[in-house]
Design an enzyme around this catalytic site. Structure first.
Site, PDB file in Angstrom:
ATOM      1  CG  ASN A 228      36.226 -33.014  14.112  1.00 53.09           C
ATOM      2  OD1 ASN A 228      35.129 -32.555  14.443  1.00 53.09           O
ATOM      3  ND2 ASN A 228      37.166 -32.287  13.537  1.00 53.09           N
ATOM      4  CD1 TRP A 229      31.491 -37.652  14.789  1.00 56.66           C
ATOM      5  CD2 TRP A 229      29.416 -37.298  15.541  1.00 56.66           C
ATOM      6  NE1 TRP A 229      31.088 -38.791  15.428  1.00 56.66           N
ATOM      7  CE2 TRP A 229      29.803 -38.605  15.908  1.00 56.66           C
ATOM      8  CE3 TRP A 229      28.141 -36.855  15.919  1.00 56.66           C
ATOM      9  CZ2 TRP A 229      28.967 -39.472  16.624  1.00 56.66           C
ATOM     10  CZ3 TRP A 229      27.307 -37.702  16.639  1.00 56.66           C
ATOM     11  CH2 TRP A 229      27.722 -39.005  16.971  1.00 56.66           C
ATOM     12  CE  LYS A 230      36.511 -32.377  10.009  1.00 61.71           C
ATOM     13  NZ  LYS A 230      37.385 -32.113   8.882  1.00 61.71           N
TER      14      LYS A 230
ATOM     15  CG  HIS B 177      39.979 -28.800  13.134  1.00 66.28           C
ATOM     16  ND1 HIS B 177      39.785 -28.403  11.834  1.00 66.28           N
ATOM     17  CD2 HIS B 177      40.030 -30.142  13.115  1.00 66.28           C
ATOM     18  CE1 HIS B 177      39.720 -29.477  11.065  1.00 66.28           C
ATOM     19  NE2 HIS B 177      39.871 -30.549  11.822  1.00 66.28           N
TER      20      HIS B 177
ATOM     21  CD  GLU C 284      37.561 -28.550   8.901  1.00 67.83           C
ATOM     22  OE1 GLU C 284      36.740 -28.736   9.814  1.00 67.83           O
ATOM     23  OE2 GLU C 284      37.920 -29.452   8.123  1.00 67.83           O
TER      24      GLU C 284
ATOM     25  CD  GLU D  44      43.366 -33.051  12.304  1.00 71.91           C
ATOM     26  OE1 GLU D  44      42.736 -34.079  12.082  1.00 71.91           O
ATOM     27  OE2 GLU D  44      42.822 -31.946  12.438  1.00 71.91           O
TER      28      GLU D  44
ATOM     29  N   GLY E  88      40.138 -33.825   4.687  1.00 68.56           N
ATOM     30  CA  GLY E  88      38.966 -33.845   3.828  1.00 68.56           C
ATOM     31  C   GLY E  88      39.271 -33.925   2.345  1.00 68.56           C
TER      32      GLY E  88
ATOM     33  CB  SER F 199      42.411 -38.293   4.039  1.00 70.82           C
ATOM     34  OG  SER F 199      41.915 -37.087   3.498  1.00 70.82           O
TER      35      SER F 199
ATOM     36  N   GLY G 155      37.838 -37.413  10.660  1.00 70.65           N
ATOM     37  CA  GLY G 155      36.708 -36.557  10.310  1.00 70.65           C
ATOM     38  C   GLY G 155      35.640 -37.344   9.572  1.00 70.65           C
ATOM     39  N   GLY G 156      35.643 -37.240   8.247  1.00 71.79           N
ATOM     40  CA  GLY G 156      34.591 -37.846   7.417  1.00 71.79           C
ATOM     41  C   GLY G 156      34.288 -39.295   7.756  1.00 71.79           C
TER      42      GLY G 156
HETATM   43  P1  PGA Z   1      39.137 -35.915   7.591  1.00 73.47           P
HETATM   44  O1  PGA Z   1      39.186 -34.784   8.741  1.00 73.47           O
HETATM   45  O2  PGA Z   1      39.361 -37.241   8.279  1.00 73.47           O
HETATM   46  O3  PGA Z   1      37.758 -35.787   7.004  1.00 73.47           O
HETATM   47  O4  PGA Z   1      40.214 -35.603   6.632  1.00 73.47           O
HETATM   48  C1  PGA Z   1      40.100 -34.872   9.809  1.00 73.47           C
HETATM   49  C2  PGA Z   1      39.907 -33.695  10.734  1.00 73.47           C
HETATM   50  O5  PGA Z   1      39.622 -32.610  10.248  1.00 73.47           O
HETATM   51  O6  PGA Z   1      40.037 -33.815  11.966  1.00 73.47           O
END
Ligand code: PGA
Length: 262
Positions: free
Chosen positions: A15-17, A101, A103, A173, A179, A219, A240-241
């Site tokens: 997930n590149w956000k 998600h 977010e 999640e 994050g 994470s 994500g990251g």
């Molecule tokens: P993260 O994000 O790996 O940066 O914690 C995961 C996600 O939001 O899907």
């Protein structure tokens, strides 16, 4: 209804956000595809921002790496300024879409009812939804983590047939792990995945929980992936990251594939 999908596939989803322009995304995808040239140990999907779908899609097409989007609107078209519909994602080459998600749930106020409409829309439009669920830190500390998961899963799967449920992916999640660098322990993740499976048994049909792929997200990185994948209840990861760094992402993919091969 989405295209055929193997039973509980091992899947690593990046997930590149809100990162990477169209050309930068294509360059990142090229680096990833080069690393994967030696073989694809499990299913892999990347989720660039909408504006990079076409350019990244052009790079991954024919490589076995799937393309996905980070959200959709529940309606297939219409007067919804700023939104993107499922048929547009399909036309851009998407196979998957992330829905609910944290977010968007917590940052943009998306509730369970909207998430459920988006899940139904994804299936209607031929996309495989990855439905995100998870508790906040306050909910975990109040001993309400399982209750929150039950509510979120029940709302997203309400009225779903077993066949459609099996063509849906869930990502557990925990919000406190996204994050933050704080990864759930394998025991915590396994316990929550079992809560999700038990909820599916109750809401969809007996024993269906064992048929649905559940990813862990929060994470995940190259250093902790192998220990997470040691649990048979984890069918992969939503990353994500660490998905923005090709060498590390490849190590997560290799760890998932290695665990699947055991
Ligand atoms: P993260 O994000 O790996 O940066 O914690 C995961 C996600 O939001 O899907």
């Amino acid at each position: 209804m989405s295209a055929a999908w193997p039973r509980r596939p091992r899947l690593v989803a990046g997930n590149w956000k809100m990162n990477r322009t169209a050309p930068d995304g294509a360059a990142l995808a090229r680096e990833m595809v080069t690393l994967l040239a030696g073989g694809r140990p499990c299913e892999i999907a990347v989720f660039p921002p909408f504006t990079a779908l076409e350019s990244v899609g052009g790079v991954v097409r024919g490589t076995g790496v799937h393309l996905g989007a980070q959200d959709l609107h529940p309606e297939p078209h219409g007067a919804f300024t700023g939104s993107i519909a499922g048929p547009m994602l399909v036309a851009a080459g998407c196979r998957f879409v992330i829905i609910g998600h944290s977010e968007r749930r917590h940052g943009l106020g998306e509730d369970d009812a909207l998430v459920a409409r988006k899940v139904a829309a994804a299936h209607r439009d031929g996309l495989t939804p990855i439905v995100c669920v998870g508790e906040t830190l306050a909910e975990r500390e109040a001993d309400r983590a399982a209750e929150v998961l039950v509510r979120q899963v029940a709302a997203a799967f309400d009225g779903m047939t077993p066949a459609v449920a099996c063509a849906t992916v869930i990502a557990y999640e925990p919000v406190w792990a996204i994050g933050t660098g704080k990864v759930a322990t394998v025991e915590q993740a396994t316990e929550m995945h079992r809560v999700v499976r038990a909820t599916l048994d109750r809401v969809v049909a007996p024993r269906i929980g064992a048929e649905v792929a559940i990813l862990y997200g929060g994470s995940v990185n190259a250093g902790n992936a192998a220990s997470l994948f040691a649990s048979e209840d984890l069918d992969g990861a939503l990353v994500g990251g660490a998905s923005l760094e090709p060498a590390g992402f490849w190590r997560i993919v290799a760890a998932a594939g290695g665990a699947a091969a055991r």
